[in-house]
Design a protein around this motif. Structure first.
Motif, PDB file in Angstrom:
ATOM      1  N   ALA A  20     -15.926 -11.916  -5.121  1.00  0.00           N
ATOM      2  CA  ALA A  20     -15.187 -12.285  -3.905  1.00  0.00           C
ATOM      3  C   ALA A  20     -13.906 -11.473  -3.794  1.00  0.00           C
ATOM      4  O   ALA A  20     -13.562 -10.979  -2.712  1.00  0.00           O
ATOM      5  N   GLN A  21     -13.213 -11.307  -4.914  1.00  0.00           N
ATOM      6  CA  GLN A  21     -11.976 -10.529  -4.885  1.00  0.00           C
ATOM      7  C   GLN A  21     -12.265  -9.064  -4.578  1.00  0.00           C
ATOM      8  O   GLN A  21     -11.522  -8.421  -3.833  1.00  0.00           O
ATOM      9  N   ALA A  22     -13.369  -8.547  -5.122  1.00  0.00           N
ATOM     10  CA  ALA A  22     -13.743  -7.160  -4.828  1.00  0.00           C
ATOM     11  C   ALA A  22     -14.034  -6.989  -3.340  1.00  0.00           C
ATOM     12  O   ALA A  22     -13.632  -5.987  -2.728  1.00  0.00           O
ATOM     13  N   LEU A  23     -14.706  -7.970  -2.740  1.00  0.00           N
ATOM     14  CA  LEU A  23     -14.977  -7.910  -1.305  1.00  0.00           C
ATOM     15  C   LEU A  23     -13.673  -7.967  -0.515  1.00  0.00           C
ATOM     16  O   LEU A  23     -13.459  -7.184   0.413  1.00  0.00           O
ATOM     17  N   LEU A  24     -12.794  -8.887  -0.877  1.00  0.00           N
ATOM     18  CA  LEU A  24     -11.514  -8.997  -0.175  1.00  0.00           C
ATOM     19  C   LEU A  24     -10.683  -7.727  -0.333  1.00  0.00           C
ATOM     20  O   LEU A  24     -10.056  -7.267   0.625  1.00  0.00           O
ATOM     21  N   ASP A  25     -10.683  -7.170  -1.524  1.00  0.00           N
ATOM     22  CA  ASP A  25      -9.954  -5.913  -1.750  1.00  0.00           C
ATOM     23  C   ASP A  25     -10.539  -4.786  -0.902  1.00  0.00           C
ATOM     24  O   ASP A  25      -9.801  -3.992  -0.308  1.00  0.00           O
ATOM     25  N   ALA A  26     -11.878  -4.723  -0.872  1.00  0.00           N
ATOM     26  CA  ALA A  26     -12.533  -3.685  -0.078  1.00  0.00           C
ATOM     27  C   ALA A  26     -12.241  -3.878   1.410  1.00  0.00           C
ATOM     28  O   ALA A  26     -11.981  -2.905   2.127  1.00  0.00           O
ATOM     29  N   LEU A  27     -12.254  -5.116   1.874  1.00  0.00           N
ATOM     30  CA  LEU A  27     -11.902  -5.395   3.270  1.00  0.00           C
ATOM     31  C   LEU A  27     -10.465  -4.972   3.558  1.00  0.00           C
ATOM     32  O   LEU A  27     -10.170  -4.379   4.593  1.00  0.00           O
ATOM     33  N   ALA A  28      -9.573  -5.285   2.636  1.00  0.00           N
ATOM     34  CA  ALA A  28      -8.156  -4.945   2.819  1.00  0.00           C
ATOM     35  C   ALA A  28      -7.945  -3.440   2.844  1.00  0.00           C
ATOM     36  O   ALA A  28      -7.033  -2.953   3.528  1.00  0.00           O
ATOM     37  N   ASP A  29      -8.772  -2.707   2.124  1.00  0.00           N
ATOM     38  CA  ASP A  29      -8.625  -1.253   2.057  1.00  0.00           C
ATOM     39  C   ASP A  29      -9.185  -0.533   3.280  1.00  0.00           C
ATOM     40  O   ASP A  29      -8.904   0.646   3.479  1.00  0.00           O
ATOM     41  N   LEU A  30      -9.974  -1.240   4.075  1.00  0.00           N
ATOM     42  CA  LEU A  30     -10.524  -0.609   5.282  1.00  0.00           C
ATOM     43  C   LEU A  30      -9.398  -0.335   6.275  1.00  0.00           C
ATOM     44  O   LEU A  30      -8.453  -1.115   6.382  1.00  0.00           O
ATOM     45  N   PRO A  31      -9.512   0.754   7.010  1.00  0.00           N
ATOM     46  CA  PRO A  31      -8.565   0.950   8.116  1.00  0.00           C
ATOM     47  C   PRO A  31      -8.674  -0.235   9.085  1.00  0.00           C
ATOM     48  O   PRO A  31      -9.766  -0.823   9.240  1.00  0.00           O
ATOM     49  N   ASN A  32      -7.578  -0.592   9.728  1.00  0.00           N
ATOM     50  CA  ASN A  32      -7.556  -1.759  10.614  1.00  0.00           C
ATOM     51  C   ASN A  32      -8.696  -1.770  11.619  1.00  0.00           C
ATOM     52  O   ASN A  32      -9.310  -2.805  11.845  1.00  0.00           O
ATOM     53  N   VAL A  33      -8.979  -0.619  12.229  1.00  0.00           N
ATOM     54  CA  VAL A  33     -10.011  -0.587  13.273  1.00  0.00           C
ATOM     55  C   VAL A  33     -11.406  -0.858  12.698  1.00  0.00           C
ATOM     56  O   VAL A  33     -12.242  -1.496  13.349  1.00  0.00           O
ATOM     57  N   GLN A  34     -11.671  -0.397  11.473  1.00  0.00           N
ATOM     58  CA  GLN A  34     -12.968  -0.662  10.842  1.00  0.00           C
ATOM     59  C   GLN A  34     -13.057  -2.123  10.408  1.00  0.00           C
ATOM     60  O   GLN A  34     -14.097  -2.772  10.592  1.00  0.00           O
TER      61      GLN A  34
END
Length: 193
Positions: free
Chosen positions: A132-146
């Protein structure tokens, strides 16, 4: 996304009833859409307190605009467009500084809460928490528009056309943003496959 029975009034009908003075119609509309909108804003803003503030502003906008609402698109598309605009306004005024591992009001991180709600034993909870943390981290690392395109589809159940309409871009741009977001998330989560 919640489905409504044949006997249930449509979202547009509910908003029109509210504009005509039926407060219960607004309650029904709010009950249908409050959680998906809040999750979209919270995961986009990455701050629960900020999400609460922005979502409150979204619903105030719905109230203010109820009498002018014209059903050109699904109510949910209109609602998420308002949420999108509130996020954009916020990002224009502030640079995001929120941390995904920051504690929430109850002292737990979002990853802790996701793992605890899984119902798994301690070993599986640890694995689930890490994933879950890896998913949240990956989401956070996406550019805002993505991230926004991904969350509109994941939280709002939006089609490509609705994502494009909500964010004010072409369908091809929305498609590209979603494709890049999925590829980056898939790459970030390969270790858990």
């Amino acid at each position: 996304m919640q489905t409504h029975g044949e006997d249930s009034p449509s979202d547009g009908d509910l908003l029109q009833a509210y504009a005509a003075g039926d407060a219960r119609a607004f309650e029904t509309l709010y009950d249908r859409h409050a959680l998906p909108v809040w999750r979209f804003v919270q995961r986009s803003a990455q701050d629960s307190a900020l999400a609460d503030e922005l979502v409150q502003d979204v619903w105030f906008s719905v109230v203010r605009q109820a009498s002018q609402y014209q059903p050109r698109a699904r109510f949910q598309t209109w609602l998420f467009t308002i949420a999108h605009h509130r996020l954009v306004d916020h990002w224009r005024r502030h640079k995001p500084h929120a941390s995904l591992d920051a504690e929430t009001l109850d002292g737990a991180t979002l990853a802790d809460r996701l793992a605890a709600e899984s119902g798994f034993g301690p070993d599986r909870q640890l694995d689930s928490r890490e994933q879950a943390q890896a998913l949240l981290d990956a989401l956070a690392d996406l550019p805002n528009v993505q991230r926004e395109a991904f969350l509109l589809q994941a939280e709002g159940g939006f089609s490509l056309n609705e994502i494009a309409q909500t964010t004010g871009v072409s369908m091809e741009t929305a498609k590209s943003r979603l494709r890049y977001a999925r590829a980056r998330l898939r790459e970030a989560l390969e270790a858990y496959a």
